[in-house]
Write an enzyme that holds these catalytic residues in place. Structure first.
Site, PDB file in Angstrom:
ATOM      1  N   GLU A 152      42.395 -15.448   5.669  1.00  0.00           N
ATOM      2  CA  GLU A 152      41.860 -16.651   5.002  1.00  0.00           C
ATOM      3  C   GLU A 152      40.339 -16.590   4.995  1.00  0.00           C
ATOM      4  O   GLU A 152      39.768 -15.548   5.325  1.00  0.00           O
ATOM      5  CB  GLU A 152      42.366 -17.907   5.706  1.00  0.00           C
ATOM      6  CG  GLU A 152      42.210 -17.903   7.196  1.00  0.00           C
ATOM      7  CD  GLU A 152      43.142 -18.892   7.894  1.00  0.00           C
ATOM      8  OE1 GLU A 152      44.020 -19.523   7.286  1.00  0.00           O
ATOM      9  OE2 GLU A 152      42.964 -19.045   9.113  1.00  0.00           O
ATOM     10  N   ASP A 203      33.862 -23.617   9.960  1.00  0.00           N
ATOM     11  CA  ASP A 203      34.017 -23.069   8.606  1.00  0.00           C
ATOM     12  C   ASP A 203      32.698 -23.064   7.848  1.00  0.00           C
ATOM     13  O   ASP A 203      32.609 -23.502   6.707  1.00  0.00           O
ATOM     14  CB  ASP A 203      35.072 -23.856   7.817  1.00  0.00           C
ATOM     15  CG  ASP A 203      36.373 -24.004   8.578  1.00  0.00           C
ATOM     16  OD1 ASP A 203      37.017 -25.073   8.461  1.00  0.00           O
ATOM     17  OD2 ASP A 203      36.731 -23.071   9.311  1.00  0.00           O
TER      18      ASP A 203
HETATM   19  C1  6LW Z   1      40.395 -23.531   7.447  1.00  0.00           C
HETATM   20  C2  6LW Z   1      41.047 -22.202   7.629  1.00  0.00           C
HETATM   21  C3  6LW Z   1      41.538 -22.302   9.024  1.00  0.00           C
HETATM   22  O1  6LW Z   1      40.504 -23.981   6.138  1.00  0.00           O
HETATM   23  O2  6LW Z   1      41.561 -23.578   9.458  1.00  0.00           O
HETATM   24  O3  6LW Z   1      42.556 -21.543  10.880  1.00  0.00           O
HETATM   25  C4  6LW Z   1      41.198 -24.420   8.383  1.00  0.00           C
HETATM   26  N1  6LW Z   1      41.899 -21.341   9.722  1.00  0.00           N
HETATM   27  O4  6LW Z   1      40.151 -21.122   7.445  1.00  0.00           O
HETATM   28  C5  6LW Z   1      40.418 -25.602   8.873  1.00  0.00           C
HETATM   29  O5  6LW Z   1      39.305 -25.196   9.621  1.00  0.00           O
END
Ligand code: 6LW
Length: 499
Positions: free
Chosen positions: A174, A17
């Site tokens: 996301e 991330d």
């Molecule tokens: C992060 C989100 C995700 O906040 O996993 O699978 C979480 N996507 O973007 C943790 O890395």
């Protein structure tokens, strides 16, 4: 760095991330940290390929409290790091312990960062910050909603609004990031979820709240349904270099072994070049060997492979499980030694006293000189409380302990003379023949005899310490622990054997 030039991952080991910003000729990057303390490692670079950890954003309990009931891979999720009005801003989600989204700010990215300002009006993970021309700050979050926010107070204004969440059917929109580039506002998001279906999509609009038109070439990056050596590519952030070129940092994994491919280092930070065609970004290959860069590479300070614990504070790369109270972890009690005082629980428990560093190489060796005269402890490679291998010393015995899921066993044990002993583990490619059933690596654990020869007590299959087996969002961490009493460690050495 490969011996022929810049190489990916630019920040190996579990550094997922990534969020990046640039101030003049200096780049800064922050990553998720989950159940580890301190949290949110902060890196600096001058060339986008050499990164030096300069601190951790959440480095004191007033910023980050992770109780023993915080599950592995919970805690601190994805941050966004930005520079605005002469200050660094970071917004991040603590999904545990009454968490939610918190903002911290600093003038020096190495810290200290402020105590957290909570933003209860931001209803999603992966919060982003972007300022428009009149200084209004917009917080965009997973699911891809948006709310106006005052970053000084965390106060939000008006109900969140829905923006754009990818193409119909895109799963898990996301990791949104909003940028003003030229005449447009660009909204970059992750789609597909952080496993093999991961990807990056983008849309643009004339205001920070849209409406947004999607890029006709979405997803602009994915390795899904390919046999590329880097998989799960997604969760990206964009940065423009001083020469005007554009670059993307993103997370990816390097699966090893046979089928389905096991990744053991977690999601790592990769770099890819970006060009612009008809007002849309085109992402270059996320190649293990990066193209020559259009500027001289500037190697930063490299962390010494051995730590003799001669300083009163631990290096920023050391991380502990959930907390690190001084009464349990200190270099001040026995100068030149790291003292770990157990809570009377071992690696199977969430409040184990453990301090380690991310495994950053597919093949490596770790050793430590431990004095177990007042306790029991040793050297371990862990993914979580249910997946770890350890070489443990207590008084006159060393033993190898393996925990995989609900199975825990003492694999081997051997008497040793009383007193300090060097413990070691080596992670290497599995011996041939290799086929679809081969794991990603093997872990050999043992100790040094008084004459310096190394005795391997056990060699274990590394697939059981992989995310494909254990699940979760982190990667392997190699470190020292105390299971009983007080255990002193004179030094710790980590030696890369293969990138
Ligand atoms: C992060 C989100 C995700 O906040 O996993 O699978 C979480 N996507 O973007 C943790 O890395």
């Amino acid at each position: 760095m490969s011996d022929t030039g810049p190489a990916n991952p630019v920040i190996p080991g579990f550094h997922p991330d990534p969020s990046i910003c640039r101030v003049g000729d200096d780049y800064y990057l922050a990553c998720s940290s989950f159940e580890y303390f301190p949290g949110v490692p902060l890196f600096h670079s001058r060339d986008l390929v050499h990164w030096t950890q300069i601190g951790n954003v959440l480095d004191r309990p007033s910023q980050l409290r992770l109780a023993a009931d915080v599950p592995s891979s919970a805690g601190i999720y994805a941050p966004t790091l930005r520079h605005h009005d002469g200050r660094f801003w970071l917004i991040v989600t603590n999904v545990s312990g009454g968490g939610g989204n918190l903002l911290v700010t600093a003038t020096d990215p190495a810290g200290p960062w402020s105590d957290p300002i909570w933003a209860p009006g931001v209803p999603g993970i992966d919060p982003d910050l972007a300022w428009d021309e009149d200084g209004t700050c917009w917080c965009t979050f997973a699911g891809v909603g948006q709310v106006r926010i005052d970053p000084h107070t965390g106060e939000t204004y008006g109900p969140p609004r829905k923006l754009w969440s990818g193409a119909p059917g895109d799963k898990a929109p996301e990791a949104p990031h909003l940028y003003r580039i030229g005449d447009y506002w660009y909204l970059l998001i992750a789609v597909g979820g952080t496993e093999r279906g991961h990807g990056v999509a983008i849309a643009r609009g004339l205001t920070p709240s849209g409406p947004f038109e999607p890029c006709p070439a979405n997803p602009i990056l994915t390795h899904r349904s390919t046999d590329h050596p880097v998989q799960n590519t997604g969760h990206a952030d964009l940065v423009q270099a001083p020469d005007g070129s554009w670059w993307m940092v993103l997370l990816g994994v390097r699966p090893g072994g046979g089928t389905p491919g096991w990744h053991v280092l977690g999601r790592e930070t990769f770099l890819a070049p970006v060009t612009w065609v008809d007002g849309w970004p085109v992402v270059g290959e996320v190649a293990l060997d990066l193209p020559e860069l259009p500027w001289p590479v500037v190697p930063g300070p490299v962390e010494e492979p051995r730590d003799d614990f001669d300083l009163s504070e631990l290096r920023p790369s050391w991380i502990s499980v959930r907390d690190r109270p001084a009464e349990h972890c200190t270099t001040k009690e026995r100068p030149g030694w790291l003292t770990l005082r157990a809570r009377g629980v071992d690696l199977d428990e969430p409040d184990v006293v453990f301090t380690g560093r991310r495994q950053q190489h597919l093949s490596c060796r770790a050793r430590t000189l431990v004095d177990p005269s007042d306790g029991t402890g040793g050297l371990a490679v862990r993914l979580d409380e249910r997946h770890h291998y350890a070489i443990e010393a207590s008084g006159s015995e060393v033993r190898v302990i393996a925990r995989v899921g609900s199975l825990r066993t003492v694999v081997a044990a051997q008497p040793v003379p009383d007193g300090p002993v060097v413990l070691g583990l080596t992670i290497t490619d599995p011996p041939p023949p290799h086929d679809a059933r081969t794991g990603p690596d093997v872990v050999s654990l043992g100790f040094e005899q008084p004459d310096g020869t190394f005795t391997v007590l056990a060699t274990l299959d590394g697939r059981y310490l992989s995310t494909e087996v254990a699940g979760g969002f982190t990667g392997r961490v190699i470190g020292m622990y105390a299971a009983a009493g007080t255990v002193h460690f004179d030094w710790f050495a980590y030696e890369p054997l293969r990138p």
